[in-house]
Design an enzyme around this catalytic site. Structure first.
Site, PDB file in Angstrom:
ATOM      1  CG  MET A 373      -3.651 -17.409  -3.723  1.00 26.03           C
ATOM      2  SD  MET A 373      -4.971 -18.250  -4.585  1.00 26.03           S
ATOM      3  CE  MET A 373      -5.808 -16.853  -5.249  1.00 26.03           C
ATOM      4  CG  ASP A 374       0.449 -14.719   1.817  1.00 26.71           C
ATOM      5  OD1 ASP A 374       0.000 -15.751   2.376  1.00 26.71           O
ATOM      6  OD2 ASP A 374       1.636 -14.591   1.513  1.00 26.71           O
ATOM      7  CB  ALA A 375      -4.351 -10.391  -0.743  1.00 20.77           C
ATOM      8  N   GLY A 376      -6.184 -12.831  -0.440  1.00 22.22           N
ATOM      9  CA  GLY A 376      -7.537 -13.384  -0.512  1.00 22.22           C
ATOM     10  C   GLY A 376      -7.827 -14.450   0.527  1.00 22.22           C
ATOM     11  CE1 TYR A 462       9.047 -16.895   2.989  1.00 19.73           C
ATOM     12  CE2 TYR A 462       9.377 -14.570   2.572  1.00 19.73           C
ATOM     13  CZ  TYR A 462       9.743 -15.885   2.369  1.00 19.73           C
ATOM     14  OH  TYR A 462      10.807 -16.171   1.569  1.00 19.73           O
ATOM     15  CE1 TYR A 464       5.453 -12.029   0.319  1.00 20.66           C
ATOM     16  CE2 TYR A 464       4.281 -12.614   2.319  1.00 20.66           C
ATOM     17  CZ  TYR A 464       4.811 -12.969   1.106  1.00 20.66           C
ATOM     18  OH  TYR A 464       4.708 -14.259   0.665  1.00 20.66           O
ATOM     19  CG  HIS A 521       7.710 -14.987  -2.174  1.00 15.53           C
ATOM     20  ND1 HIS A 521       6.967 -15.025  -1.020  1.00 15.53           N
ATOM     21  CD2 HIS A 521       8.883 -15.573  -1.889  1.00 15.53           C
ATOM     22  CE1 HIS A 521       7.671 -15.615  -0.077  1.00 15.53           C
ATOM     23  NE2 HIS A 521       8.837 -15.962  -0.579  1.00 15.53           N
ATOM     24  CG  MET A 529      -1.751   2.967 -14.964  1.00 14.40           C
ATOM     25  SD  MET A 529      -0.922   3.488 -13.451  1.00 14.40           S
ATOM     26  CE  MET A 529       0.149   4.782 -14.083  1.00 14.40           C
ATOM     27  CG  ASP A 670     -11.445   3.882 -16.710  1.00 13.46           C
ATOM     28  OD1 ASP A 670     -10.217   3.820 -16.463  1.00 13.46           O
ATOM     29  OD2 ASP A 670     -12.306   4.134 -15.839  1.00 13.46           O
ATOM     30  CB  ILE A 671      -7.162   0.327 -19.686  1.00 12.35           C
ATOM     31  CG1 ILE A 671      -6.167   1.478 -19.861  1.00 12.35           C
ATOM     32  CG2 ILE A 671      -7.936   0.049 -20.967  1.00 12.35           C
ATOM     33  CD1 ILE A 671      -5.105   1.226 -20.924  1.00 12.35           C
TER      34      ILE A 671
END
Ligand SMILES: *[C@@H]1O[C@H](CO)[C@@H](O)[C@H](O)[C@H]1NC(C)=O
Length: 731
Positions: A373-376, A462, A464, A521, A529, A670-671
């Site tokens: 999990m490359d971000a976390g 890798y 990205y 990936h 939004m 608000d979604i």
């Protein structure tokens, strides 16, 4: 005597060269505005540049360092409530924490020091010229084997402790975690012995820190990492020379070796020949034609400005842009100008790469845990290295630096982390021509020019590339490119004819003794939004086949668009289906166009590979945010990281999937929209020794947002406005 004199002269010239080199590399470059960087004359040196092969250096193993622009960020001050923490603010956080009791105890590490963004309603109300909202830092620290989440108020100096270790996973690794982990195995005599026994010089070792994931008891109650190593002998591309089957399990907090698994002794280390990818070591090949130089010229400078370092204004767009240690690039407060009213209309409050999930498809001992999990786990932004001007981004690019905190809280600058540039690839914005049958001679076409925000993260092997591309017609294209180097597996085979059953290889034989292992990936985007305001609805516009009644029409079937407004989260858990398609709209139900359609944007899927792993497979539980391509959740400031705030060794208890299961109401609220770009990758020989970029994208496209084509009135290109730079072939 003569020789000594010569030596002295040589030393003198060498020192001059070193001093000069130092100045070239370290000269501060502080442009006052973007146009200073981007102005380029029409008599571009490209027009007269010689064959690029002449500047090629041959057979130099060590490349000279590439000069990077160094900007002095020491005096940066925040201007916008969403501006990232400055060097001064990071220093202040550090000094406030150092006098806090928690940090007196013993060694500590700061795993994250980020701006704690003010509450959304406050940011929405804030206008340029208003007083800046109170500045707070959100800090995640490890002290004495426990995780702490703190808020540091930069105004009052107060520290609030929110939480101390009452969760499963661990925070993102620090850079220091990763570097010490790769060196730690060398403290173990058994490790040294097995490396030497395999015929590898300890000086040629290159090791990687590999997150362990979570599989049960063995991964509980301690922070772990696995280290695997490669031979650097004879190549910069050590990734192609794995020491297969050797895995060192380390305790990340104590840096002690827990266990060594040494299984692949009979597997040879693949050869170094033809693995290096650096231009300086390539042999010239007569067969390939070299292209003539190419670049975009902007004789009048760029059409965008960046105000107060973070506010980007281009064409009809305006948004806040900042680097982030975990997400990489964060786009906030994106607004587009209405061509009829001139009003700046809200499109997106915040968008970023929330998480990546990269499971490898090999269940054996040295491979099963590779489910990154490359971000976390690694910090997608921390891994975004300086971009290479002219090659990573075109010549007309502007570069933005990242400012992050090291594990001890010391701020540092990541130069050239993001680039911003206008792109013109020769595409058409819109067009129409009339054929002679109408008797009208009309040829109307408009060039498509876009604005690209780019970063490239190298998560070990890798790479990205993430692009946010803004179009003048209101469309935002989010593109992910995959390049870099495969994670490969050593094998005794050197030809497919030796392999009894190729399906059991878990990949493709790419070269002698090298298998490219099959993997996926997934890149999950957070997209808050706000279409003309925060209260929006998600509509599944289903395209349905309708049969005609007997005698009604010569036609037997046609298609209808059936609109289903999602009431709760489960209505918006979307799995894409080719033979039951839909459009996916985010609309503002209380704002209608002149003729009565609700204003909206739609997400146009692309990169649609879906995870086929068993939902009960531990990696898929942790990566459950990839169980659907689209999700919609009600806005919650605490739900931003799809794999959970503490993704490292998480057990899947705090993911987008678990939040969505609560099935909260999402109609006219608000979604937040979530989209996952997916790729299956069965490696092929062209991916060796480095992969040509493969990319996929998805779009956020206006749908009844404007009253009509918003770029109707843009002018066409005319010859007299364009730079004069004729190629040799045309004179
Ligand atoms: C292993 O080898 C490295 C590099 O030669 C050396 O620095 C280290 O002390 C060795 N470790 C042990 C336990 O002998």
């Amino acid at each position: 005597m003569e020789a000594r004199y010569l030596l002295r002269v040589l030393i003198f010239f060498l020192s001059v060269a070193v001093v000069l080199f130092f100045f070239v590399v370290h000269l501060p470059y502080a442009p006052t505005n973007t146009s200073e960087l981007l102005d380029c004359a029409t008599n571009s040196p490209w027009c007269t540049s010689k064959n690029r092969l002449q500047s090629k250096q041959t057979n130099i193993l060590k490349e000279p360092p590439k000069p990077t622009r160094h900007r002095n960020h020491k005096s940066d001050t925040p201007h916008h409530p969403l501006d990232p923490l400055t060097i001064q603010e990071l220093n202040k956080v550090r000094s406030i924490l150092s006098s806090h009791e928690l940090f007196q105890l013993s060694a500590y590490a700061l795993h994250s020091v980020e701006l704690e963004e003010p509450e959304k309603p406050l940011v929405l109300k804030w206008k340029k010229g208003d007083r800046l909202l109170p500045r707070r830092a959100s800090v995640i620290a490890r002290v004495n084997g426990r995780t702490h989440v703190l808020t540091v108020d930069l105004g009052t100096g107060q520290v609030t402790v929110h939480e101390t270790g009452l969760h499963y996973g661990y925070p993102m690794m620090t850079i220091e975690d990763m570097t010490t982990a790769t060196l730690a195995p060398l403290a173990n005599a058994d490790f040294n012995r097995t490396i030497i026994q395999r015929g590898i010089d300890l000086a040629d070792l290159a090791c990687l820190p590999i997150s362990t994931g979570w599989y049960g008891k063995a991964e509980e109650n301690r922070r772990l990492i696995k280290v695997q190593c490669y031979s650097m002998e004879g190549t910069a591309n050590f990734y192609m020379r794995p020491i297969e089957g050797l895995t060192v399990l380390l305790d990340l907090d104590t840096k002690r070796v827990v266990e060594i698994s040494d299984k692949g002794r009979d597997i040879p280390i693949p050869k170094a020949a033809n693995t290096d990818y650096r231009y300086s070591v390539q042999e010239f090949n007569q067969v390939m034609n070299i292209l003539n130089p190419i670049s975009i010229e902007q004789p009048k400078g760029p059409s965008f400005t960046i105000e107060d370092q973070h506010l980007v204004k281009w064409a009809n767009w305006e948004f806040h842009l900042k680097p982030d240690a975990r997400a990489g690039v964060v786009i906030s407060r994106a607004k587009v100008r209405d061509p009829d009213t001139g009003e700046q209309r809200d499109v997106m409050y915040k968008g970023f790469t929330s998480e990546l999930f990269v499971p490898y498809m090999d269940p054996t001992d040295a491979w099963y845990f590779k489910t990154y999990m490359d971000a976390g786990e690694y910090g997608f932004g921390l891994q975004a290295m300086a971009l290479d001007p002219l090659n990573d981004c075109p010549r007309n690019a502007y570069y933005m630096d990242g400012v992050f905190a090291a594990a001890d809280g010391t701020p540092y600058v990541r130069s050239n982390m993001i680039c911003v540039f206008e792109s013109y690839g020769g595409d058409i914005g819109w067009r129409h021509s009339e054929s002679p049958i109408t008797g009208m001679d009309i040829r109307e076409a408009r060039p498509k020019v876009t604005l690209v925000i780019r970063m490239a993260a190298s998560v070990a092997n890798y790479d990205y590339i993430v692009d946010w591309e803004f179009q003048t017609d209101g469309l935002i294209r989010i593109k992910v490119g995959l390049s870099g180097i495969l994670m490969v597996k050593g094998t005794p085979y050197d030809n497919t004819d030796q392999i009894p059953n190729q399906e059991d290889l878990h990949g493709t034989l790419l070269s002698e003794n090298v298998i490219g292992v099959i993997h996926d990936h997934y890149v999950t985007f957070y997209l808050d939004m706000d279409i003309d305001g925060s209260d929006n609805s998600f509509v599944d516009v289903n395209i349905k086949r309708q049969l005609t009644s007997p005698g009604e029409s010569p036609r037997r079937s046609y298609l209808k668009a059936v609109r289903n407004v999602a009431k709760t989260e489960k209505d918006a858990q979307i799995k894409l289906k080719l033979y039951d398609p839909s459009e996916f709209h985010v609309i503002n139900p209380s704002k209608k166009t002149r003729v009565g359609n609700p204003v909206g944007y739609k997400v146009v899927p692309g990169g649609t590979a879906a995870s086929l792993l068993d939902h009960e497979d531990p990696p898929q539980k942790r990566g459950a945010f990839t169980n659907n391509q689209i999700w919609v959740t009600p806005y919650n400031q605490n739900e931003q990281w799809a794999g959970g705030l503490f993704a490292y060794q998480s057990q899947g208890e705090d993911t987008l999937a678990t939040w969505s299961e609560r099935d909260r109401p999402i109609e006219n609220k608000d979604i937040v929209l979530w989209y996952t770009l997916g790729f299956h990758h069965i490696p092929c020989q062209e991916d060796f020794p480095i992969m040509p970029t493969v990319s996929s994208s998805f779009d956020l496209k206006p749908v009844n947002f404007f009253e009509s084509n918003p770029i109707l009135r843009i002018p066409p290109n005319v010859e007299k406005d364009l730079p004069v730079c004729k190629s040799a072939a045309s004179v």
